[in-house]
Scaffold this motif. Sequence first.
Motif, PDB file in Angstrom:
ATOM      1  N   GLU A  94      34.236  43.486  26.819  1.00 31.89           N
ATOM      2  CA  GLU A  94      33.961  44.899  27.061  1.00 31.89           C
ATOM      3  C   GLU A  94      35.235  45.575  27.549  1.00 31.89           C
ATOM      4  OE1 GLU A  94      31.468  46.984  30.519  1.00 31.89           O
ATOM      5  OE2 GLU A  94      30.222  45.822  29.144  1.00 31.89           O
ATOM      6  N   ARG A 111      32.229  45.336  22.869  1.00 34.67           N
ATOM      7  CA  ARG A 111      31.965  46.752  23.107  1.00 34.67           C
ATOM      8  C   ARG A 111      33.244  47.438  23.575  1.00 34.67           C
ATOM      9  NH1 ARG A 111      28.744  43.450  25.317  1.00 34.67           N
ATOM     10  NH2 ARG A 111      29.462  43.772  27.442  1.00 34.67           N
ATOM     11  N   LYS A 161      24.917  52.203  27.833  1.00 39.72           N
ATOM     12  CA  LYS A 161      24.393  51.234  28.795  1.00 39.72           C
ATOM     13  C   LYS A 161      24.005  51.931  30.097  1.00 39.72           C
ATOM     14  CE  LYS A 161      25.441  46.927  31.092  1.00 39.72           C
ATOM     15  NZ  LYS A 161      26.450  46.009  31.546  1.00 39.72           N
ATOM     16  N   GLN A 164      20.712  53.674  29.497  1.00 42.59           N
ATOM     17  CA  GLN A 164      19.596  52.725  29.465  1.00 42.59           C
ATOM     18  C   GLN A 164      19.253  52.239  30.867  1.00 42.59           C
ATOM     19  OE1 GLN A 164      21.106  49.872  26.653  1.00 42.59           O
ATOM     20  NE2 GLN A 164      20.238  50.956  24.893  1.00 42.59           N
ATOM     21  N   ASP A 165      20.291  51.978  31.695  1.00 43.26           N
ATOM     22  CA  ASP A 165      20.060  51.546  33.076  1.00 43.26           C
ATOM     23  C   ASP A 165      19.373  52.646  33.881  1.00 43.26           C
ATOM     24  OD1 ASP A 165      21.230  49.120  32.491  1.00 43.26           O
ATOM     25  OD2 ASP A 165      23.157  49.602  33.438  1.00 43.26           O
TER      26      ASP A 165
END
Length: 186
Positions: A94, A111, A161, A164-165
């Motif tokens: 990442e 990512r 991300k 989504q978190d």
Amino acid sequence: NKRINIEPHLEISGDVGVPTGNIDFVGSVDVSGNVEAGFILKATGDIQIQGMISGDDVEGKNVHVSGGIQGMGRGTVKASENVEAAYAENADIEAEGNISIHDAALHSNIRAGKKIVVSGKRGLVNGGYLAAGEEIQAATIGNPMNVVTRLVVGVNPMLQKEYQDACKEYKESKQRLDQLMKTLNT
């Protein structure tokens, strides 16, 4: 101009492993060997590794791996800017900037906030999941044996991300609120 700057720098001759233990350093780190399986290497500055990474957690500003990243299905390589490696296999990488792989990315979860570039002799991406905010470049993606290779471009994976978190946290908080309301009503 009568000024002295001191930049912390750690040089490790050999491997990061049992003799060195885990490393958490404020500054940049140079490793002349490998980062052995199960160890952690964190730095606030750049990390240069002459060997390879074997299923470890490595985190720094820029991460340059002359060998490759052998993820072994565990450990993560994270960079606040860029990651560069010879190859990636079963790796989790990442970076908020760019990721450059100089041969092949096999069955890896990669990512990047900006670009993913897989170049070199083969320039091969086979299996795994690649997500980039701007662009993914490779000579060959996938293979005739139909190994699933997923690519996502146009959405910054770090922001996705975070979103989504936040949604997950909202859902959990809403459930707790409902439980508390039921308790108060009884």
